[in-house]
Design a protein around this motif. Structure first.
Motif, PDB file in Angstrom:
ATOM      1  N   SER A 174      30.834 -14.761  52.121  1.00 24.55           N
ATOM      2  CA  SER A 174      30.540 -13.388  51.707  1.00 24.55           C
ATOM      3  C   SER A 174      29.309 -12.858  52.426  1.00 24.55           C
ATOM      4  N   SER A 175      28.300 -13.707  52.567  1.00 24.74           N
ATOM      5  CA  SER A 175      27.093 -13.322  53.274  1.00 24.74           C
ATOM      6  C   SER A 175      27.381 -13.026  54.751  1.00 24.74           C
ATOM      7  N   LEU A 176      28.167 -13.876  55.359  1.00 28.87           N
ATOM      8  CA  LEU A 176      28.556 -13.678  56.757  1.00 28.87           C
ATOM      9  C   LEU A 176      29.311 -12.360  56.927  1.00 28.87           C
ATOM     10  N   LEU A 177      30.228 -12.092  56.031  1.00 28.33           N
ATOM     11  CA  LEU A 177      30.992 -10.846  56.105  1.00 28.33           C
ATOM     12  C   LEU A 177      30.097  -9.625  55.914  1.00 28.33           C
ATOM     13  N   GLY A 178      29.136  -9.706  54.995  1.00 26.22           N
ATOM     14  CA  GLY A 178      28.212  -8.598  54.783  1.00 26.22           C
ATOM     15  C   GLY A 178      27.389  -8.291  56.024  1.00 26.22           C
ATOM     16  N   GLY A 179      26.930  -9.337  56.684  1.00 25.06           N
ATOM     17  CA  GLY A 179      26.177  -9.133  57.919  1.00 25.06           C
ATOM     18  C   GLY A 179      27.026  -8.550  59.028  1.00 25.06           C
ATOM     19  N   LEU A 180      28.256  -9.032  59.136  1.00 21.58           N
ATOM     20  CA  LEU A 180      29.154  -8.506  60.162  1.00 21.58           C
ATOM     21  C   LEU A 180      29.539  -7.057  59.904  1.00 21.58           C
TER      22      LEU A 180
END
Length: 129
Positions: free
Chosen positions: A42-48
């Motif tokens: 989820s964190s990775l997706l938010g950054g992307l």
């Protein structure tokens, strides 16, 4: 000549991109260590979601330069801004369709990645090639 007018903007955009990649990786590792796999994703997706529309904007913003192309510069800047806005919305809609997404890590990473570009612009903008 035109390439030299946009070169500094493109170089700054690249440095900000790399800075945001580092922020996204650090946040994803943090969430993976302390909160688990789903939080890290989820964190990775938010950054992307924050970074990828910025790349699209930078592409359009630094496409043309020069006084003879001032209308093209403004049109491309406006086009880039609109595409950035709409791709951000579309990315959020697509990501929230998944059941495993955790909203807090996603939004926190989005905001931290977004805010990280402001000091990056100030500090990296002073660095000359």
């Amino acid at each position: 000549m035109i390439a030299s007018l946009t070169a500094s903007g493109r170089a700054l955009a690249k440095r900000i991109f790399y800075c945001q990649v580092i922020v996204i990786i650090v946040l994803s590792v943090f969430f993976a260590v302390f909160f688990g796999h789903n939080s890290a994703i989820s964190s990775l997706l938010g950054g992307l979601i924050c970074m990828l529309p910025g790349v699209i904007f930078a592409y359009f913003a630094f496409r043309y330069a020069g006084a003879s192309k001032n209308k093209l510069v403004v049109q491309q800047f406006n086009k880039g801004s609109k595409l950035k806005f709409f791709t951000t919305i579309i990315f959020f809609i697509v990501v929230y369709q998944w059941n495993d997404v955790q909203p807090l890590p996603l939004l926190l990473s989005y905001v931290v990645t977004l805010v990280s570009q402001w000091p990056a612009i100030l500090f990296l903008g002073r660095v000359r090639e």
